[in-house]
Design a protein around this motif. Structure first.
Motif, PDB file in Angstrom:
ATOM      1  N   SER A 135      -7.037   9.384   4.446  1.00 11.47           N
ATOM      2  CA  SER A 135      -6.056   8.501   5.100  1.00 11.47           C
ATOM      3  C   SER A 135      -5.152   9.236   6.074  1.00 11.47           C
ATOM      4  N   ASN A 136      -5.363  10.543   6.195  1.00 13.85           N
ATOM      5  CA  ASN A 136      -4.673  11.374   7.192  1.00 13.85           C
ATOM      6  C   ASN A 136      -3.157  11.350   7.042  1.00 13.85           C
ATOM      7  N   GLU A 137      -2.435  11.083   8.133  1.00 12.84           N
ATOM      8  CA  GLU A 137      -0.967  11.227   8.097  1.00 12.84           C
ATOM      9  C   GLU A 137      -0.278  10.038   7.442  1.00 12.84           C
ATOM     10  N   ILE A 138      -0.985   8.937   7.203  1.00 13.04           N
ATOM     11  CA  ILE A 138      -0.387   7.764   6.571  1.00 13.04           C
ATOM     12  C   ILE A 138      -0.766   7.758   5.092  1.00 13.04           C
ATOM     13  N   GLN A 139       0.228   7.812   4.240  1.00 10.83           N
ATOM     14  CA  GLN A 139      -0.009   7.838   2.800  1.00 10.83           C
ATOM     15  C   GLN A 139      -0.581   6.511   2.313  1.00 10.83           C
ATOM     16  N   LEU A 140      -1.531   6.587   1.387  1.00  9.04           N
ATOM     17  CA  LEU A 140      -2.123   5.405   0.771  1.00  9.04           C
ATOM     18  C   LEU A 140      -1.645   5.310  -0.669  1.00  9.04           C
ATOM     19  N   GLU A 141      -1.056   4.178  -1.031  1.00  9.79           N
ATOM     20  CA  GLU A 141      -0.496   3.991  -2.368  1.00  9.79           C
ATOM     21  C   GLU A 141      -1.176   2.811  -3.061  1.00  9.79           C
ATOM     22  N   LEU A 142      -1.444   2.967  -4.342  1.00  9.60           N
ATOM     23  CA  LEU A 142      -2.046   1.913  -5.150  1.00  9.60           C
ATOM     24  C   LEU A 142      -0.952   1.183  -5.920  1.00  9.60           C
ATOM     25  N   ILE A 143      -0.928  -0.158  -5.815  1.00  7.96           N
ATOM     26  CA  ILE A 143      -0.004  -0.948  -6.624  1.00  7.96           C
ATOM     27  C   ILE A 143      -0.808  -1.975  -7.415  1.00  7.96           C
ATOM     28  N   THR A 144      -0.422  -2.142  -8.674  1.00  4.07           N
ATOM     29  CA  THR A 144      -1.210  -2.961  -9.587  1.00  4.07           C
ATOM     30  C   THR A 144      -0.414  -4.166 -10.090  1.00  4.07           C
ATOM     31  N   VAL A 154      -3.979  -3.098  -3.235  1.00  7.73           N
ATOM     32  CA  VAL A 154      -3.532  -3.967  -4.317  1.00  7.73           C
ATOM     33  C   VAL A 154      -4.711  -4.264  -5.230  1.00  7.73           C
ATOM     34  N   LYS A 155      -4.528  -3.996  -6.526  1.00  9.22           N
ATOM     35  CA  LYS A 155      -5.619  -4.201  -7.471  1.00  9.22           C
ATOM     36  C   LYS A 155      -5.088  -4.625  -8.843  1.00  9.22           C
ATOM     37  N   PRO A 156      -5.832  -5.473  -9.570  1.00 17.66           N
ATOM     38  CA  PRO A 156      -5.527  -5.694 -10.985  1.00 17.66           C
ATOM     39  C   PRO A 156      -5.671  -4.365 -11.732  1.00 17.66           C
ATOM     40  N   LEU A 157      -4.823  -4.129 -12.692  1.00 15.37           N
ATOM     41  CA  LEU A 157      -4.822  -2.840 -13.383  1.00 15.37           C
ATOM     42  C   LEU A 157      -6.166  -2.517 -14.009  1.00 15.37           C
ATOM     43  N   ASN A 158      -6.823  -3.510 -14.607  1.00 14.79           N
ATOM     44  CA  ASN A 158      -8.077  -3.232 -15.306  1.00 14.79           C
ATOM     45  C   ASN A 158      -9.198  -2.759 -14.380  1.00 14.79           C
ATOM     46  N   LYS A 159      -9.060  -3.011 -13.080  1.00 13.05           N
ATOM     47  CA  LYS A 159     -10.078  -2.561 -12.130  1.00 13.05           C
ATOM     48  C   LYS A 159      -9.825  -1.142 -11.630  1.00 13.05           C
ATOM     49  N   THR A 160      -8.715  -0.550 -12.046  1.00 16.18           N
ATOM     50  CA  THR A 160      -8.367   0.795 -11.569  1.00 16.18           C
ATOM     51  C   THR A 160      -8.582   1.877 -12.618  1.00 16.18           C
ATOM     52  N   LEU A 161      -9.037   1.500 -13.809  1.00 19.52           N
ATOM     53  CA  LEU A 161      -9.077   2.436 -14.931  1.00 19.52           C
ATOM     54  C   LEU A 161     -10.382   3.210 -15.053  1.00 19.52           C
ATOM     55  N   SER A 162     -11.414   2.754 -14.379  1.00 23.27           N
ATOM     56  CA  SER A 162     -12.714   3.422 -14.522  1.00 23.27           C
ATOM     57  C   SER A 162     -12.735   4.736 -13.748  1.00 23.27           C
ATOM     58  N   PRO A 163     -13.449   5.735 -14.247  1.00 21.65           N
ATOM     59  CA  PRO A 163     -13.596   7.003 -13.515  1.00 21.65           C
ATOM     60  C   PRO A 163     -14.196   6.797 -12.121  1.00 21.65           C
ATOM     61  N   GLU A 164     -15.094   5.815 -12.004  1.00 24.57           N
ATOM     62  CA  GLU A 164     -15.723   5.547 -10.706  1.00 24.57           C
ATOM     63  C   GLU A 164     -14.692   5.105  -9.676  1.00 24.57           C
ATOM     64  N   PHE A 165     -13.812   4.167 -10.057  1.00 24.39           N
ATOM     65  CA  PHE A 165     -12.784   3.709  -9.120  1.00 24.39           C
ATOM     66  C   PHE A 165     -11.850   4.852  -8.748  1.00 24.39           C
ATOM     67  N   GLN A 166     -11.420   5.625  -9.738  1.00 25.96           N
ATOM     68  CA  GLN A 166     -10.469   6.699  -9.477  1.00 25.96           C
ATOM     69  C   GLN A 166     -11.058   7.766  -8.569  1.00 25.96           C
ATOM     70  N   SER A 207      -6.199 -12.646  -1.803  1.00 26.92           N
ATOM     71  CA  SER A 207      -6.103 -12.840  -3.249  1.00 26.92           C
ATOM     72  C   SER A 207      -4.698 -13.276  -3.623  1.00 26.92           C
ATOM     73  N   GLY A 208      -4.577 -13.891  -4.793  1.00 24.40           N
ATOM     74  CA  GLY A 208      -3.263 -14.294  -5.272  1.00 24.40           C
ATOM     75  C   GLY A 208      -2.368 -13.106  -5.540  1.00 24.40           C
ATOM     76  N   LEU A 209      -2.961 -11.983  -5.950  1.00 22.33           N
ATOM     77  CA  LEU A 209      -2.164 -10.780  -6.216  1.00 22.33           C
ATOM     78  C   LEU A 209      -1.601 -10.194  -4.924  1.00 22.33           C
TER      79      LEU A 209
END
Length: 204
Positions: free
Chosen positions: A107-116, A85-97, A30-32
């Motif tokens: 994800s065990n010992e490796i932290q998973l981070e969301l960037i928008t 990596v996600k567009p912000l509007n796709k991260t706001l729903s209760p289902e996504f969260q 994706s471009g993002l």
């Protein structure tokens, strides 16, 4: 779990990022994600990064599912972190969260981070990073590069000051300064658009 491979048959929007840090081309879908590469490429804390790393399974809604992070980033302190990596509007729903929380728990010992998108495409930072990338391919004039290196480590001066001191036009000297910044030999103010007023300083 088999590592996912991006090809034209699996993804319609393939982007290729030329990474000097990785000494390879990073393929993203994706471009993002492409724009996120600029942040990893020029972060002093990042050793190297990879797209579509080996994924893992997570349990959600009474079913085991497969997940592949967008990136695995290796830092200079020898830690690692997954990035989604996600567009912000796709991260706001209760289902996504709810789903993302389930993935994070697995994800065990490796932290998973969301960037928008607002973080990745923040202005003028992303524009500045793209300029650094553009001039990373510059074939430099060795004489100009050596003249710029006369700065003492830690001493902050404007690009305009260097231009006047060396009796060179801004359009000649700016590409070489950005080349040195991209090589992590100099640092530059990133919170404002690059200009003759931008302050740079030599790293130790």
């Amino acid at each position: 779990m088999k590592k996912r491979s991006l090809t034209k048959s699996t993804c319609k929007n393939i982007h290729k990022f030329a990474s000097s840090k990785n000494d390879s081309t990073v393929i993203v879908e994706s471009g993002l994600e492409f724009d996120a590469c600029f942040h990893f490429e020029f972060s002093n804390n990042v050793k190297f990064f990879e797209s579509q790393p080996l994924g893992f399974e997570y349990y959600y809604l009474n079913k085991w599912r497969r997940y592949t992070p967008d990136f695995l980033v290796h830092f200079t302190d020898n830690t690692k972190r997954y990035f989604e990596v996600k567009p912000l509007n796709k991260t706001l729903s209760p289902e996504f969260q709810s789903k993302f929380n389930a993935i994070q728990r697995q994800s065990n010992e490796i932290q998973l981070e969301l960037i928008t998108e607002p973080v990745i495409r923040k202005l003028p930072l992303i524009q500045n990073l793209k300029l650094l990338h553009k001039y990373s391919e510059l074939e430099p004039n060795t004489m100009i590069m050596e003249k710029i290196r006369w700065l003492k480590p830690g001493e902050k001066v404007s690009i305009m000051h260097i231009s006047r001191t060396l009796c060179m036009e801004l359009y000649t000297i700016i590409p070489h300064i950005l080349k040195l910044v991209g090589m992590h030999q100099f640092n530059i103010e990133m919170s404002k658009p690059f200009s003759g007023e931008s302050k740079i300083w030599r790293l130790l």
